[in-house]
Design an enzyme around this catalytic site. Structure first.
Site, mmCIF file in Angstrom:
data_model
loop_
_atom_site.group_PDB
_atom_site.id
_atom_site.type_symbol
_atom_site.label_atom_id
_atom_site.label_comp_id
_atom_site.label_asym_id
_atom_site.label_seq_id
_atom_site.Cartn_x
_atom_site.Cartn_y
_atom_site.Cartn_z
ATOM 1 N N ARG A 159 23.193 -36.100 21.945
ATOM 2 C CA ARG A 159 22.098 -37.005 22.291
ATOM 3 C C ARG A 159 22.343 -38.243 21.425
ATOM 4 N NH1 ARG A 159 19.505 -31.951 22.939
ATOM 5 N NH2 ARG A 159 19.067 -31.760 25.171
ATOM 6 N N ASP B 58 18.075 -25.118 32.685
ATOM 7 C CA ASP B 58 16.652 -25.026 33.028
ATOM 8 C C ASP B 58 16.421 -25.159 34.533
ATOM 9 O OD1 ASP B 58 16.335 -24.901 30.347
ATOM 10 O OD2 ASP B 58 15.660 -26.963 30.099
ATOM 11 N N ARG C 195 12.220 -24.692 29.017
ATOM 12 C CA ARG C 195 11.215 -25.729 28.695
ATOM 13 C C ARG C 195 9.965 -25.522 29.548
ATOM 14 N NH1 ARG C 195 14.775 -31.213 28.340
ATOM 15 N NH2 ARG C 195 15.537 -30.407 30.299
#
Ligand code: ADP
Length: 317
Positions: free
Chosen positions: A73, A129, A173
Site C-alpha cells: 500500500r 474477500d 472485511r
C-alpha cells in the site's frame, strides 16, 4: 504507440497473482510487447523499482501463492508530487500501458493517475474477500475457499472426537462471501455474516434437541465482519447450548497457498482479456467476470457501489 507494458500488484496479495504474472510475460511477448515488472506496488512506481521481465523471471512461479514482485500500500501515491515522480519513471522507460492486480482502492489510485498523466491501464480484480462491485469473481477467491475447506475438514475431525462446537472465523472485511460459501459447502450448522441479521436465541431449542438426538459437534462459520466477536459465539455455545467450544481464527492462512486450477485458469483469462483490451483501445477499465462472461467496466461502476451478495446464495442459509 509504445510497445512497453508494465504490471504491478497493489494492496493485499492473493494466490493467483503469480500465475497472472507468468501469463503476463508470456502473452505480452506473444503479442510483440515488452513486459515490465513494477516491484512493491505503487511504491515501486515512485522509487523506479521497475525492470524488464523475461521468461526466466516467471519460471516455476505458477505453483506459488503470494506474488513474486511484491505488493504494497502506498500513502505517497495519494499525493500528486509522488505520482509525478512515478510518471517520470514510466516515461524514462517509455511505458504507457499498465495492468494492475488489486482491489477497488488500487483501481481508484490508478484512475487518478490516468486522469493526470494518461497512462492507460486495466485492473484485474484481485482480493480473497470477493467484494468488488461489478464482478462475480476476484482472483484468489477459489484458493482461499479451498484452504478454508481443508481447515474446516481438519477441525471437524477434532470437533467430533471431543464433542465440541467450533467457531471458525473467516476473512472478508464487510463481505460474508467466504463464510457463506464455506458454510454451505462444508455443511456447517451455523453461518453468521454481516449481510444477514441473526438472533442466536432462535437456534437454541433446535441445537439442544440435536444434542439430545446424538449430535456430537457443531461447526459454526463466522465472518470477521459481524458485530460479535467469535469468542462471544463460543461462549454462547457453552452457556446456552451446553457444549464445550473453541474458536479458530483462520486469518492469513486464507491468503496464501498453492493456487488452485480455477485461479490459475482465471489468472490466464483475466490477463489475456486485460492485454487485449488495452491493445484494442480500452484506456481506463477493469476486466470483470460474471455469468455474461468477461466485460470491461469503468472505474466508477466498480468503485461507486458496494458489492452485494447474491440473494440466491443467501437463501441457502
Ligand atoms: P485495495 O486495492 O485492496 O482496495 P487500498 O484501498 O489499500 O487497497 O488501496 C491500495 C493503494 O491504492 C493505496 O495504498 C494507494 O496507494 C492507492 N490509492 C487508493 N486510492 C487512491 C486515490 N484516491 N488516489 C491515489 N492513490 C490511491
Amino acid at each position: 504507440m509504445s510497445k512497453n507494458i508494465a504490471i504491478l500488484c497493489s494492496g493485499g496479495d492473493v494466490s493467483g497473482m503469480n500465475p497472472a504474472l507468468k501469463h503476463f510475460v508470456e502473452y505480452s511477448l506473444k503479442k510483440g510487447l515488452i513486459p515490465y515488472f513494477v516491484y512493491d506496488g505503487y511504491e515501486g512506481l515512485i522509487d523506479n523499482n521497475i525492470r524488464q521481465a523475461s521468461y526466466k523471471d516467471v519460471s516455476g512461479i505458477i505453483i506459488r501463492g503470494g506474488t513474486q514482485i511484491g505488493s504494497a500500500r502506498s500513502k505517497r501515491f495519494m499525493q500528486p508530487e509522488f505520482r509525478e515522480m512515478a510518471k517520470k519513471n514510466l516515461d524514462t522507460l517509455n511505458i504507457d500501458m499498465m495492468i494492475v492486480l488489486g482491489g477497488d482502492g488500487s483501481f481508484r489510485g490508478l484512475d487518478v493517475f490516468y486522469k493526470e498523466h494518461g497512462i492507460k491501464f486495466c485492473g484485474i480484480p484481485s482480493t480473497i474477500d470477493n467484494d468488488i462491485h461489478g464482478t462475480d469473481y476476484c482472483l484468489g477467491v477459489d484458493t482461499a475457499l479451498n484452504i478454508i475447506k481443508t481447515s474446516i475438514d481438519s477441525i471437524r475431525d477434532t470437533a467430533s472426537a471431543f464433542r465440541r462446537a467450533f467457531v471458525i472465523e473467516t476473512m472478508g472485511r464487510d463481505c460474508g462471501y467466504l463464510a457463506l460459501i464455506s458454510a454451505i459447502t462444508s455443511g456447517a450448522e451455523l453461518c453468521l455474516i454481516p449481510e444477514v441479521a441473526y438472533d442466536l436465541k432462535s437456534y437454541e431449542e433446535d441445537f439442544k434437541e440435536q444434542i439430545k438426538n446424538g449430535r456430537r459437534y457443531f461447526i459454526a462459520i463466522a465472518s470477521e465482519g459481524i458485530k460479535q466477536e467469535s469468542q462471544e459465539i463460543a461462549d454462547w455455545f457453552e452457556q446456552k447450548i451446553g457444549i464445550e467450544s473453541r474458536v479458530s481464527v483462520l486469518g492469513h492462512l486464507q491468503r496464501g497457498g498453492n493456487p488452485t486450477i480455477y485461479d490459475r485458469l482465471m489468472a490466464y483469462k483475466f490477463v489475456t482479456h486485460a492485454i487485449n483490451g488495452i491493445l484494442d483501445g480500452q484506456e481506463e477499465s477493469v476486466i470483470c467476470y460474471s455469468k455474461k462472461g468477461f466485460e470491461f467496466k469503468t472505474i466508477d461502476e466498480v468503485t461507486s457501489s458496494k458489492y452485494e451478495l447474491d440473494l440466491d446464495l443467501i437463501n441457502f442459509l
